[in-house]
Design a protein around this motif. Structure first.
Motif, PDB file in Angstrom:
ATOM      1  N   PHE A   1      26.475 -46.279  -7.002  1.00 25.36           N
ATOM      2  CA  PHE A   1      27.984 -46.931  -7.303  1.00 25.36           C
ATOM      3  C   PHE A   1      28.479 -46.933  -5.793  1.00 25.36           C
ATOM      4  O   PHE A   1      29.083 -48.091  -5.130  1.00 25.36           O
ATOM      5  N   GLY A   2      28.186 -46.021  -4.588  1.00 25.31           N
ATOM      6  CA  GLY A   2      28.363 -46.336  -3.370  1.00 25.31           C
ATOM      7  C   GLY A   2      27.652 -47.268  -2.773  1.00 25.31           C
ATOM      8  O   GLY A   2      28.703 -48.410  -1.877  1.00 25.31           O
ATOM      9  N   MET A   3      26.558 -47.344  -3.191  1.00 21.58           N
ATOM     10  CA  MET A   3      26.196 -49.253  -2.140  1.00 21.58           C
ATOM     11  C   MET A   3      26.312 -49.313  -2.606  1.00 21.58           C
ATOM     12  O   MET A   3      26.724 -51.176  -1.529  1.00 21.58           O
ATOM     13  N   ALA A   4      26.421 -49.681  -3.539  1.00 26.09           N
ATOM     14  CA  ALA A   4      27.441 -51.345  -5.018  1.00 26.09           C
ATOM     15  C   ALA A   4      28.310 -51.070  -3.777  1.00 26.09           C
ATOM     16  O   ALA A   4      29.200 -52.632  -3.933  1.00 26.09           O
ATOM     17  N   SER A   5      29.566 -50.690  -3.849  1.00 31.25           N
ATOM     18  CA  SER A   5      30.749 -50.565  -3.178  1.00 31.25           C
ATOM     19  C   SER A   5      30.376 -51.459  -1.642  1.00 31.25           C
ATOM     20  O   SER A   5      31.275 -52.182  -1.330  1.00 31.25           O
ATOM     21  N   TYR A   6      29.285 -50.890  -0.622  1.00 30.73           N
ATOM     22  CA  TYR A   6      29.787 -51.364   0.220  1.00 30.73           C
ATOM     23  C   TYR A   6      29.732 -53.241  -0.163  1.00 30.73           C
ATOM     24  O   TYR A   6      30.204 -53.571   1.089  1.00 30.73           O
ATOM     25  N   VAL A   7      27.956 -53.029  -0.413  1.00 27.57           N
ATOM     26  CA  VAL A   7      27.816 -54.629  -0.236  1.00 27.57           C
ATOM     27  C   VAL A   7      29.180 -55.490  -0.956  1.00 27.57           C
ATOM     28  O   VAL A   7      28.974 -56.453   0.100  1.00 27.57           O
TER      29      VAL A   7
END
Length: 326
Positions: free
Chosen positions: A78-84
C-alpha cells in the motif's frame, strides 16, 4: 494422473449455480446507487478515503479470508505504491492513470519477491516474515532520497485524466476513484468465484488434502499473494492522488494492523465484510479525530468486543443470521 486429479477435484467445494447470486446483485446495485448519490450529501474527500481503504481491506481479505494467509506486512505494498504513484505524478509528470499504474506495478513486483520467500513458511512464521519485509520497506522509505524522508512527498498534482477530465474538481475525482473501487472489487469478486478461488478455499480448509489431489499449493499461494499485493497497491496509489500526499504513515506497521482490524471487524472471508469494516474504522477516525489518541484506544476496545462477541464480524454475523453468503 491428470484425469484422476480432475475427477477427485470435483470433491472440492464449489459455488452453487453459475453467475452472481441474486442477493449479491441487489447489494451491488444498492451500493452503486448509494455511492453515486453520496458525494452530493457527504464530504467527497471523506468518501474517497473510505473507498480507498475499503479496496485495501478487500484486497487483504482475498489473501487472509480466502487464501488463509495472515500477512502482517501489507502496508509495504500500500505504502510503496503510494510513494511511486506520487513520485511519478510529481517528478516524472505522468498523468494520474499512468502514475497509479506505476504504483500498482511496483506493488505487484514487491508481492512477487516477498511472496516467493514468505510462502515457504506457515502460520506465525509466515506472519513474522511478512512483518520483517514490511519493516525493511519502512526503513528504505525513511532513507531513500525520492521518498522525502519524514516529510514524505507533498503537493502531488492530481493532473488531468486521459487529458480530458481535470481531477482538481473533487466531484470529478470522486467518480474516478469510484470507478477504480468497483474495478478492484469486481476483480476480487471474480477471483473468489472462479475455479482458482475454489482451489484457494480448498487449500485454506485442508492443505494436505489439496496437495494429495495434485494441486501445486505454493503456486496458488504465490498467485493470490501477488494479486492481493497488486490490488493493495492500486488502493495506495489512488490514495496518494486523492490526498496529494505519500508519507511514512502509509508504510508503517500500524497500517498493516489497521487493515487486519478492518477485515476482522467487518467479517473475514466475506465479500462485503471488509468494506463495512473499513467504513466503520475510517468513520471513527474522521469524526472522533478531536479525541486524539483516544481513537486508538476506542478502536482497541471495539476490536476486543468484536473478537469476544462477534467472531465472524459484522457481515459474518448477518450472513449467519440470514443463512446466505455475504
Amino acid at each position: 494422473m491428470a484425469n484422476q486429479v480432475e475427477t477427485i477435484a470435483t470433491d472440492l467445494p464449489r459455488e452453487k449455480g453459475a453467475g452472481m447470486p441474486r442477493h449479491h446483485l441487489i447489494i451491488f446495485v444498492v451500493l452503486a446507487a448509494a455511492l453515486l448519490v453520496a458525494p452530493f450529501l457527504l464530504y467527497p474527500i471523506f468518501l474517497m478515503k473510505v473507498l480507498c481503504f475499503a479496496l485495501f481491506a478487500s484486497a487483504f481479505n482475498l489473501l487472509l479470508g480466502y487464501g488463509g494467509l495472515l500477512s502482517f506486512g501489507h502496508a509495504a505494498y500500500f505504502g510503496m505504491a503510494s510513494y511511486v504513484s506520487a513520485h511519478a505524478a510529481k517528478v516524472w509528470g505522468l498523468p494520474p492513470e499512468l502514475a497509479i499504474l506505476c504504483g500498482t506495478a511496483i506493488a505487484a513486483v514487491l508481492g512477487l519477491v516477498f511472496g516467493a520467500l514468505a510462502i515457504r513458511r506457515q502460520g506465525i512464521y509466515f506472519a513474522m516474515v511478512t512483518l520483517a519485509f514490511a519493516q525493511m520497506v519502512y526503513f528504505f522509505s525513511l532513507q531513500a532520497p525520492f521518498t522525502g524522508g519524514e516529510d514524505g512527498i507533498q503537493a502531488v498534482p492530481r493532473g488531468t485524466l486521459f487529458g480530458l477530465f481535470n481531477l482538481a474538481d473533487p466531484e470529478t475525482l470522486y467518480f474516478f476513484v469510484l470507478a477504480i473501487f468497483f474495478f478492484g472489487i469486481l476483480i476480487i469478486y471474480r477471483i473468489i468465484h472462479s475455479p482458482f478461488g475454489q482451489v484457494l478455499k480448498a487449500i485454506r480448509q485442508n492443505e494436505p488434502r489439496a496437495v494429495s489431489l495434485g494441486y501445486r499449493v505454493n503456486q496458488y499461494k504465490l498467485a493470490v499473494f501477488v494479486l492481493s499485493a497488486a490490488l493493495s497497491g492500486l488502493a495506495g496509489a489512488t490514495k496518494a492522488i486523492v490526498f496529494q500526499l505519500a508519507s511514512l504513515t502509509d508504510v508503517y506497521w500500524a497500517m498493516s494492523g489497521e487493515v487486519v482490524l478492518m477485515t476482522l471487524l467487518g467479517g473475514m472471508g466475506t465479500v462485503f465484510g471488509p468494506m463495512v469494516g473499513a467504513t466503520i474504522i475510517v468513520t471513527m477516525q474522521n469524526y472522533l479525530a478531536t479525541l486524539g489518541d483516544w481513537v486508538t484506544i476506542i478502536q482497541g476496545l471495539i476490536f476486543v468486543v468484536a473478537v469476544l462477541l462477534f467472531r465472524e464480524g459484522v457481515v459474518g454475523v448477518l450472513a449467519k443470521r440470514f443463512r446466505k453468503p455475504l
